[in-house]
Write a protein that holds these residues in place. Structure first.
Motif, PDB file in Angstrom:
ATOM      1  N   UNK A  58      -7.398   7.452  16.394  1.00 25.74           N
ATOM      2  CA  UNK A  58      -7.498   6.185  17.124  1.00 25.74           C
ATOM      3  C   UNK A  58      -7.629   5.055  16.107  1.00 25.74           C
ATOM      4  N   UNK A  59      -6.839   4.002  16.265  1.00 27.68           N
ATOM      5  CA  UNK A  59      -6.999   2.825  15.397  1.00 27.68           C
ATOM      6  C   UNK A  59      -7.456   1.628  16.237  1.00 27.68           C
ATOM      7  N   UNK A  60      -7.955   0.613  15.551  1.00 24.83           N
ATOM      8  CA  UNK A  60      -8.550  -0.547  16.229  1.00 24.83           C
ATOM      9  C   UNK A  60      -7.514  -1.605  16.586  1.00 24.83           C
ATOM     10  N   UNK A  61      -7.643  -2.164  17.795  1.00 25.11           N
ATOM     11  CA  UNK A  61      -6.794  -3.269  18.222  1.00 25.11           C
ATOM     12  C   UNK A  61      -7.539  -4.589  18.157  1.00 25.11           C
ATOM     13  N   UNK A  62      -6.830  -5.693  18.341  1.00 28.10           N
ATOM     14  CA  UNK A  62      -7.477  -7.011  18.236  1.00 28.10           C
ATOM     15  C   UNK A  62      -8.520  -7.249  19.334  1.00 28.10           C
ATOM     16  N   UNK A  63      -8.311  -6.664  20.515  1.00 24.06           N
ATOM     17  CA  UNK A  63      -9.317  -6.824  21.574  1.00 24.06           C
ATOM     18  C   UNK A  63     -10.561  -5.979  21.291  1.00 24.06           C
ATOM     19  N   UNK A 105      -5.905   1.347  10.234  1.00 22.11           N
ATOM     20  CA  UNK A 105      -4.610   1.981   9.990  1.00 22.11           C
ATOM     21  C   UNK A 105      -4.822   3.426   9.553  1.00 22.11           C
ATOM     22  N   UNK A 106      -3.964   4.328  10.028  1.00 17.05           N
ATOM     23  CA  UNK A 106      -4.050   5.731   9.628  1.00 17.05           C
ATOM     24  C   UNK A 106      -2.650   6.213   9.261  1.00 17.05           C
ATOM     25  N   UNK A 107      -2.548   6.901   8.127  1.00 18.40           N
ATOM     26  CA  UNK A 107      -1.258   7.471   7.724  1.00 18.40           C
ATOM     27  C   UNK A 107      -1.360   8.984   7.742  1.00 18.40           C
ATOM     28  N   UNK A 108      -0.416   9.625   8.446  1.00 15.25           N
ATOM     29  CA  UNK A 108      -0.378  11.092   8.494  1.00 15.25           C
ATOM     30  C   UNK A 108       1.055  11.529   8.206  1.00 15.25           C
ATOM     31  N   UNK A 109       1.227  12.192   7.078  1.00 17.98           N
ATOM     32  CA  UNK A 109       2.558  12.681   6.709  1.00 17.98           C
ATOM     33  C   UNK A 109       3.576  11.554   6.672  1.00 17.98           C
ATOM     34  N   UNK A 110       4.595  11.681   7.478  1.00 23.73           N
ATOM     35  CA  UNK A 110       5.699  10.736   7.483  1.00 23.73           C
ATOM     36  C   UNK A 110       5.465   9.524   8.388  1.00 23.73           C
ATOM     37  N   UNK A 116      -1.134  -3.555  14.857  1.00 23.82           N
ATOM     38  CA  UNK A 116      -0.341  -4.780  14.707  1.00 23.82           C
ATOM     39  C   UNK A 116       0.782  -4.632  13.681  1.00 23.82           C
ATOM     40  N   UNK A 117       0.444  -4.767  12.393  1.00 22.05           N
ATOM     41  CA  UNK A 117       1.452  -4.637  11.330  1.00 22.05           C
ATOM     42  C   UNK A 117       0.879  -3.786  10.198  1.00 22.05           C
ATOM     43  N   UNK A 118       1.739  -3.096   9.449  1.00 26.14           N
ATOM     44  CA  UNK A 118       1.211  -2.224   8.393  1.00 26.14           C
ATOM     45  C   UNK A 118       0.656  -2.970   7.175  1.00 26.14           C
ATOM     46  N   UNK A 119       1.087  -4.214   6.935  1.00 27.20           N
ATOM     47  CA  UNK A 119       0.665  -4.898   5.704  1.00 27.20           C
ATOM     48  C   UNK A 119      -0.792  -5.356   5.766  1.00 27.20           C
ATOM     49  N   UNK A 120      -1.081  -6.263   6.650  1.00 25.01           N
ATOM     50  CA  UNK A 120      -2.459  -6.741   6.801  1.00 25.01           C
ATOM     51  C   UNK A 120      -2.828  -6.649   8.287  1.00 25.01           C
ATOM     52  N   UNK A 138       8.827  -2.544   4.022  1.00 26.93           N
ATOM     53  CA  UNK A 138       8.379  -2.125   2.684  1.00 26.93           C
ATOM     54  C   UNK A 138       6.868  -1.893   2.638  1.00 26.93           C
ATOM     55  N   UNK A 139       6.187  -2.106   3.755  1.00 28.14           N
ATOM     56  CA  UNK A 139       4.731  -2.007   3.742  1.00 28.14           C
ATOM     57  C   UNK A 139       4.165  -0.697   4.278  1.00 28.14           C
ATOM     58  N   UNK A 140       5.042   0.286   4.456  1.00 23.15           N
ATOM     59  CA  UNK A 140       4.519   1.616   4.793  1.00 23.15           C
ATOM     60  C   UNK A 140       5.358   2.701   4.134  1.00 23.15           C
ATOM     61  N   UNK A 141       4.661   3.790   3.787  1.00 25.84           N
ATOM     62  CA  UNK A 141       5.318   4.975   3.228  1.00 25.84           C
ATOM     63  C   UNK A 141       5.812   5.805   4.405  1.00 25.84           C
TER      64      UNK A 141
END
Ligand code: ZN
Length: 238
Positions: A58-63, A105-110, A116-120, A138-141
């Motif tokens: 689970x990741x956090x949203x703006x609300x 933000x959470x990254x798992x494998x691919x 919102x966005x991967x950069x900030x 360009x902001x995510x693997x």
């Protein structure tokens, strides 16, 4: 493994229960939530409880952030602001802390998962246009970044594709930004709840649309003293 990716629940219990029932019936192994569990709707605690129980990531949203981080509400419209303040009073201490400590933000494998966005992510910018997507590639693997936030389902690819279809196969060598849509407050003109299913082996992604009891969700909003507009918009999906 198939993953269900849900986002923007917005305290809409009827929509969340309908989505979870479908996911269970389909035998989907993992559920990921891209944030905005609360805000707008009338059942914040019930929805946070279900997310805690069923989602592995689970990741956090703006609300979620506005409700718990004490951030300035200057960029919230009056309806959203009222809902944030109302939600703040409703949340149990346990659920308040749960939302507060969610990662951005959470990254798992691919795959990258973010509201919102991967950069900030904490800037809560939107990826709506092809240009927005171009800035984010360009902001995510990995191959795909899955987002919510705009409540508008769709997908941009580095091959300049824009996909709005029911299902597509991820092409090798192409990166994607996929918006999974919103469970609790669809805004693309289709009032049915929306989320995504990713089949990792087949590299397939599909959007699922389901009817739910939006009359009941709307009624709960009215009864809670939240703005009637928040109930009305559920009926038209705007
Ligand atoms: Zn949202």
């Amino acid at each position: 493994m198939r993953k269900a990716i849900i986002s923007d629940i917005h305290a809409n219990l009827e929509a969340l229960e309908t989505a979870l029932e479908w996911i269970k019936k389909e035998g989907i192994e993992q559920i990921i939530c891209l944030g905005d569990i609360v805000g707008y709707g009338a059942n914040p605690n019930e929805c946070v409880d279900l997310i805690r129980e069923y989602c592995t990531v689970v990741v956090k949203g703006n609300h979620d952030s506005a409700t718990t981080d004490g951030e300035d509400l200057y960029n919230f419209n009056p309806y959203a602001k009222k809902a944030v303040l109302w939600t703040k009073e409703q949340l149990s201490k346990r659920n308040y802390e749960y939302l507060y400590y969610l990662p951005l933000k959470v990254e798992i494998g691919d795959y990258t998962f973010v509201h919102s966005t991967p950069k900030k992510p904490e800037r809560w910018n939107y990826i709506i246009t092809e240009y927005d997507a171009t800035l984010s590639f360009s902001n995510f693997e990995g191959q795909a970044c899955l987002v919510g936030h705009s409540h508008l389902p769709g997908c941009y690819g580095t091959d300049e594709s824009f996909i709005l279809a029911q299902e597509f196969t991820l092409t090798k060598g192409v990166k994607y930004i996929i918006n999974v849509g919103s469970v609790g407050q669809p805004r693309d003109g289709d009032p049915r709840l929306c989320f995504g299913v990713l089949d990792e082996e087949k590299r397939e992604f599909a959007w699922i649309r389901l009817e739910y009891d939006k009359e009941k969700s709307g009624q709960r909003i009215i009864e809670s003293g939240l703005p009637a507009y928040l109930s009305d918009r559920l009926k038209v999906g705007r």
